[in-house]
Design an enzyme around this catalytic site. Structure first.
Site, short mmCIF file in Angstrom:
data_model
loop_
_atom_site.label_atom_id
_atom_site.label_comp_id
_atom_site.label_asym_id
_atom_site.label_seq_id
_atom_site.Cartn_x
_atom_site.Cartn_y
_atom_site.Cartn_z
CG ASN A 66 -1.83 -1.22 1.24
OD1 ASN A 66 -2.53 -1.50 0.26
ND2 ASN A 66 -1.84 -1.95 2.34
CB CYS A 75 -4.68 -6.02 -5.00
SG CYS A 75 -5.20 -4.59 -5.96
CG ASN A 166 -7.97 -8.03 0.80
OD1 ASN A 166 -9.04 -8.54 0.47
ND2 ASN A 166 -7.30 -7.23 0.00
CG HIS A 168 -13.21 -6.61 1.81
ND1 HIS A 168 -12.80 -5.50 1.12
CD2 HIS A 168 -12.44 -7.64 1.37
CE1 HIS A 168 -11.83 -5.84 0.29
NE2 HIS A 168 -11.60 -7.13 0.42
CG ASN A 199 -9.60 -3.35 2.40
OD1 ASN A 199 -8.85 -2.49 1.97
ND2 ASN A 199 -9.20 -4.60 2.63
CD GLU A 217 -8.22 -0.38 -2.21
OE1 GLU A 217 -7.49 -1.35 -1.92
OE2 GLU A 217 -8.30 0.10 -3.35
NE ARG A 218 -5.66 -4.28 5.34
CZ ARG A 218 -5.48 -5.59 5.53
NH1 ARG A 218 -5.55 -6.10 6.74
NH2 ARG A 218 -5.24 -6.39 4.50
CB CYS A 226 -11.43 -2.03 -3.78
SG CYS A 226 -10.82 -3.35 -2.70
N GLY A 229 -12.88 -5.83 -2.92
CA GLY A 229 -14.02 -5.19 -2.26
C GLY A 229 -15.30 -5.38 -3.05
#
Length: 288
Positions: A66, A75, A166, A168, A199, A217-218, A226, A229
């Site tokens: 990031n 991602c 990741n 969410h 996220n 986004e984190r 995203c 996401g």
């Protein structure tokens, strides 16, 4: 150090890509390099850095950092860009191949246009993780976190939590333009109920086949898109009975649209494009 790079975007979610098949960088420099590349004033400017590297487990590997230098696990937009790069630069020769991330190994399939350039990429993002411990999210070990009361900054919200490699946190709103993205995004990202951060997605259900979507986004803040996401949004919408499983859902992100399907076998499929922005050489001075 002169580092060759290519800048690409998936629906406006842009990263600086470095090909470690061709160029070697010491791992201890990755975080600092990502921050310098992403800086819009003194670097190139991006949502972060993605390394395309050899893998012992898949046809190609991908690591994402990031803009704050922290490392992510996956991602969706980055996977599509990585797939396009790997195919067009001869790292892979088949239209269907595998990519290793820190979260899992996914299957990518590219479709060429008449100019023999990759036009669309479909990624099998795998199965979403729904148990609280796998998000991770603090609290009782419920099988799923669906429409759970979530009070933050005096607001009474309901959260549905999904991990796509990741974490969410998905919140449904009546109108996407009124979503408290800037007000609550950074607060929820660092909320203690999410020990690894999260996220934050706000979703407006337009119809059973159409969603409006915005994301904080984190580690990067507000971005144009995203991919993971969007996948989480479709899963969350299905869990809340706004959408049906095994049907293709169009997700409208700030940077464009993605087609997402959560199939009967439990896998989430994402289809969208990827574009090259620029290529060049970055003059990197190591942090002393």
């Amino acid at each position: 150090m002169e580092i060759p790079f290519i800048k690409m975007h998936g629906l406006g979610n842009n990263y600086i890509y470095i090909d470690l098949f061709q160029f070697n960088i010491e791992e201890n420099l990755f975080s600092d390099l990502a921050q310098k590349l992403a800086n819009v004033n003194t670097g190139i400017g991006s949502d972060g850095m993605i390394l395309i590297h050899p893998s012992e487990k898949a046809d190609v590997g991908m690591r994402i950092f990031n803009k704050d230098g922290s490392e992510g696990k996956s991602c969706g937009n980055g996977l599509r860009c990585t797939a396009k790069y790997a195919y067009e630069h001869g790292i892979v020769s088949n239209e269907k191949f595998t990519i290793e991330t820190r979260a899992n190994i996914v299957t990518a399939e590219v479709t060429e246009n008449d100019a023999e350039q990759v036009e669309l990429i479909t990624i099998n993002m795998g199965q979403p993780q729904l148990k609280r411990v796998n998000i991770p999210m603090m609290g009782s070990d419920d099988p799923k976190v669906v429409a759970e009361p979530f009070d933050v900054n005096g607001e009474k919200l309901e959260v549905t939590a999904v991990s796509m490699g990741n974490p969410h946190a998905v919140f449904f709103v009546d109108a996407i333009d009124a979503a408290p993205l800037y007000e609550l995004g950074p607060v929820i990202e660092r909320d203690s109920r999410f020990p690894e951060g999260v996220n934050v997605e706000f979703v407006e259900v337009v119809s059973p086949h159409e969603l409006n979507f915005r994301v904080w986004e984190r580690g990067s803040g507000v971005t144009q898109a995203c991919g993971t996401g969007a996948c989480a949004a479709v899963v969350a919408s299905t869990l809340n009975h706004y959408c049906n499983q095994n049907e293709t859902i169009t997700v409208h992100l700030a940077g464009g649209d993605l087609s997402i399907k959560w199939d009967e076998a439990g896998n989430v499929w994402m289809t969208g494009d990827a574009q090259v922005i620029a290529k060049g050489i970055f003059q990197y001075a190591e942090q002393k």
